[in-house]
Motif scaffolding. Sequence first.
Motif, PDB file in Angstrom:
ATOM      1  N   ILE A 136      -6.133  -1.958   4.094  1.00 16.86           N
ATOM      2  CA  ILE A 136      -6.678  -3.544   3.442  1.00 16.86           C
ATOM      3  C   ILE A 136      -5.756  -3.683   2.391  1.00 16.86           C
ATOM      4  O   ILE A 136      -5.474  -3.003   1.428  1.00 16.86           O
ATOM      5  N   GLU A 137      -5.080  -5.171   2.463  1.00 15.19           N
ATOM      6  CA  GLU A 137      -4.444  -5.783   1.442  1.00 15.19           C
ATOM      7  C   GLU A 137      -5.226  -6.814   0.500  1.00 15.19           C
ATOM      8  O   GLU A 137      -5.784  -7.562   1.156  1.00 15.19           O
ATOM      9  N   THR A 139      -5.530  -8.843  -3.497  1.00 14.38           N
ATOM     10  CA  THR A 139      -5.092  -9.069  -4.839  1.00 14.38           C
ATOM     11  C   THR A 139      -5.965  -9.293  -5.867  1.00 14.38           C
ATOM     12  O   THR A 139      -7.042 -10.132  -5.874  1.00 14.38           O
ATOM     13  N   PRO A 140      -6.108  -8.332  -7.002  1.00 15.49           N
ATOM     14  CA  PRO A 140      -5.058  -7.653  -7.248  1.00 15.49           C
ATOM     15  C   PRO A 140      -4.962  -6.280  -6.257  1.00 15.49           C
ATOM     16  O   PRO A 140      -5.972  -6.227  -5.714  1.00 15.49           O
ATOM     17  N   ASP A 141      -3.739  -5.563  -6.234  1.00 16.32           N
ATOM     18  CA  ASP A 141      -3.490  -4.225  -5.376  1.00 16.32           C
ATOM     19  C   ASP A 141      -4.033  -3.255  -6.214  1.00 16.32           C
ATOM     20  O   ASP A 141      -3.575  -2.535  -7.153  1.00 16.32           O
ATOM     21  N   ALA A 142      -5.375  -2.784  -6.015  1.00 18.54           N
ATOM     22  CA  ALA A 142      -6.224  -1.674  -6.362  1.00 18.54           C
ATOM     23  C   ALA A 142      -6.989  -1.070  -5.672  1.00 18.54           C
ATOM     24  O   ALA A 142      -7.404  -1.486  -4.440  1.00 18.54           O
ATOM     25  N   PRO A 143      -7.427   0.046  -5.664  1.00 17.31           N
ATOM     26  CA  PRO A 143      -8.274   0.903  -4.787  1.00 17.31           C
ATOM     27  C   PRO A 143      -9.501   0.284  -4.566  1.00 17.31           C
ATOM     28  O   PRO A 143     -10.258  -0.424  -5.418  1.00 17.31           O
ATOM     29  N   LEU A 144     -10.118  -0.034  -3.198  1.00 16.08           N
ATOM     30  CA  LEU A 144     -10.950  -0.520  -2.809  1.00 16.08           C
ATOM     31  C   LEU A 144     -12.372  -0.013  -3.404  1.00 16.08           C
ATOM     32  O   LEU A 144     -13.271  -0.954  -3.860  1.00 16.08           O
ATOM     33  N   GLY A 145     -12.381   1.216  -3.781  1.00 18.04           N
ATOM     34  CA  GLY A 145     -13.471   1.645  -4.506  1.00 18.04           C
ATOM     35  C   GLY A 145     -13.666   1.100  -5.955  1.00 18.04           C
ATOM     36  O   GLY A 145     -14.773   0.666  -6.427  1.00 18.04           O
ATOM     37  N   ILE A 188      -9.338 -11.058  -0.506  1.00 16.66           N
ATOM     38  CA  ILE A 188      -8.769 -10.316   0.828  1.00 16.66           C
ATOM     39  C   ILE A 188      -7.538 -11.089   1.360  1.00 16.66           C
ATOM     40  O   ILE A 188      -7.675 -12.224   1.726  1.00 16.66           O
ATOM     41  N   ASP A 189      -6.350 -10.320   1.565  1.00 15.86           N
ATOM     42  CA  ASP A 189      -5.314 -10.891   1.926  1.00 15.86           C
ATOM     43  C   ASP A 189      -4.950 -10.700   3.248  1.00 15.86           C
ATOM     44  O   ASP A 189      -4.876 -11.180   4.187  1.00 15.86           O
TER      45      ASP A 189
END
Length: 858
Positions: A136-137, A139-145, A188-189
Amino acid sequence: MAGARGGEREDALGFAARFRLAWRFAMREMRGGLSGFYIFLACITLGVGAIAAVNSVASMMSEGIAKEGKAILGGDLRFALIQRPATADEMSYMQGLGEVSETQTLRSMVRLADGSDQSLAEVKVVDGAYPLYGSIETTPDAPLGDLLKKTGDGFGALAAESLYDRLGLKPGDRVKLGNVTLTLTGVIDREPDLLAEGLAFAPRLMIGPEALAASGLVQPGSLIEYAYKVKLPPGVDPDDAARPANDHFGAFGFQVRTAKDASPSLQRNIERFSQFLTLVGLTALIVGGVGVANAVGAYLDSKRQVIATFKSLGASGRFVVAVYLIQIMSLAAIGIALGLLLGIVAPFLTARFLESLIPIAASASVYPGALVVAALFGVLTSLAFALIPLGRTRDVPATALFREAGGTGDARMRWFYLGAAIVLALMISGLAVFMASDKTVALIFLGGTAAAFVILRLVALGIAALARRAPKVRSTPLRLAIGNIHRPGALTPSVVLSLGLGLTLLVTLAIIDFDLRREIGTGLANRAPDFFFLDIQNGEIDPFRTKVAALAPGSDLDAVPMLRGRITKLNGEDVATMKIPAEGGWVLRGDRGITYAPAVPENSRVTEGEWWPKDYSGEPLVSFAAEEGHELGLKIGETLTVNVLGRNITAKIANFREIEWENLGINFVMVFSPNTFAGAPHSWLATLSIKKDGEAAEKAVVNGITNAFPAVTTVRVKEALDAVNALIAQLALAVRVAAAVALVSSVLVLAGALAAGNRGRMHDAVVLKTLGATRITLVQAFATEYLLLGLATGVFAVAAGAAASWFVVDTIMALPWVFDWTVALTTLIVSLVLTVGFGLAGTWRILGQKAAPVLRNL
């Protein structure tokens, strides 16, 4: 005698020697260039290119779905349930297969923190294992948890860009979902398994399981889909794991899919749409075939002296046909190669555009299968339409060498060539039907095309007959124009056929597009209710009615109980093993909304069988939609089994109902007797038509209901119709491009037909000028002729297109048909401009020809 002796000499030669000799003559003649064959090449290139491009792009999309099947599905296997989670035993079974990730999807209202505004959202609940495949992409690019974890007074959440836009939000703002406060932590990108969940009508909101539990949205009967994605150990075949899983879970309402069937609805739509565009491309190629026949006929007419010379030197008719067939098919090969080049580059040009519409990685490549099909269509079409003029050329007499005006058009064609052309046409039709996913549609399309050719031929004969019987007029240009329409060798059949088919297709598609937009944009909006309300709990239905009455006094509220269920058996036969029919088969795919009622619902009437008594308490009975029931072959007294909340319920079909789907009211395919679901937990579905118009009145209802009942989902029909309109606009673009291809083919054929008649026009012009006619008189005569032909063809195209669009809209789509006069007038203008413009452009040059060289050869 010379021809007989030549035939004997040819028979003495072997086939290979005869072919080499014919090849040498053919190549020598082609050294003079492609003059007269540019339209021929354009027709073949356009038709082959359209078919190759459509099938190459469809192959790219299908390959992308197959390549990313695991990411799209979310796992090697996907188990789906509606309205209930898996039991402990069921979870244990799935965990025994491999690593499991659970997601839940539902529709609900997202509200601003102060309750001043809200939006419908597609809520997705993901666990810590999500996603098993793909990524999953955000913004920001960070862990989903980290993005979904618990915050000070609530939880984190991710949202699609469109949700931010609808509510005027930015990352860091807070919203409410049910009873829980959410902090929007990012955008969510790209969502890897978005396609597996079907068409979405609202923006995505992603949260964690703890946030859903705190929201209070999970109630008995809530419309929540539970999906369990399984990542199998290396080396385990998903199909081998799916078969026992189906046996184990099939009776409990599970829908089991593998990565090979990651997005079945999208794959079906790709197949249907590519089939439609392929058939339109084939129509363009067939229309272009008429151009091939015209171009070949004109070319052979210009080669009469050469053909007669061959005959005078002893060549047989077969040898002459072989020489020119080699030339024509060599040129066709060039056109096919150019068309295939278009098919090769099409995926590379459309890949990025498709990725913006469909979230799959479209990796462009060369697709040999699509190219072979297009090339085969091109070869068969070129050969079929070339044989007709070639068949007449075979018997051109040697005396034509001394008569410039002789022509080959009056020569009789041998039955062998006509029969071969018919066989090739049948092969083209057979290939089209074989390639089609829906054979019936392909047969109807091809039958319609064949009928159009016959009808257009009759129209041309009718126009010529009317011109022949027209009263004599004093105007010389008009008299010449009418005479040109019905004289031997007239352009009438070619012009009517070339323009008629393309314009008819254009009118048909334009009116269908107009009626769809009108119906969805205004017609449905006027007839449909203003709101749908979902997930109204049993204990809240009375307070909900009271609140609606206070917010919208005098408005019409209709509420019915609703559950979700999936048909698992028909007459005891598992639907998974049945061949599902194309029509009506949608009822058996996935879950359907169902209800129960003591009386016949509004917007429907019983057409067969009888309704049950209000106090009925016998075996479960069901009322089925008449049209869909007959399409599935069901009869009164037969049984169906539905799985609802994990229970299989078998009911007997008591009656069939005719349903008014078009009003968007509350309608169900299946309505059960009330005793069927006695005591079963369920929610309510309601519609509301408010009397007071205006945005403010609608907003007051939405705000009041959402704040008073946070778990109730409110759907504004206007927003849903806007989403459908946007989808139709994307489809309409592709349809218009396909129609434009057919129209361009028609224009090319028209230009070729007019060019083919220039030789005869030159003779006419010279004779008339010799008899005293001026250039102005001839221009007026030719312009009047083209104007009359264009007008007649345009009127036919409007009438035929209107009839075809009426059949599609009224009979197939069951929507109101409205004729758009703008389309009719535009078609007439286009027809007149094309015929007059191309006609005068082609004949202007011949009006300046000197008389002596032409008269010397008459």
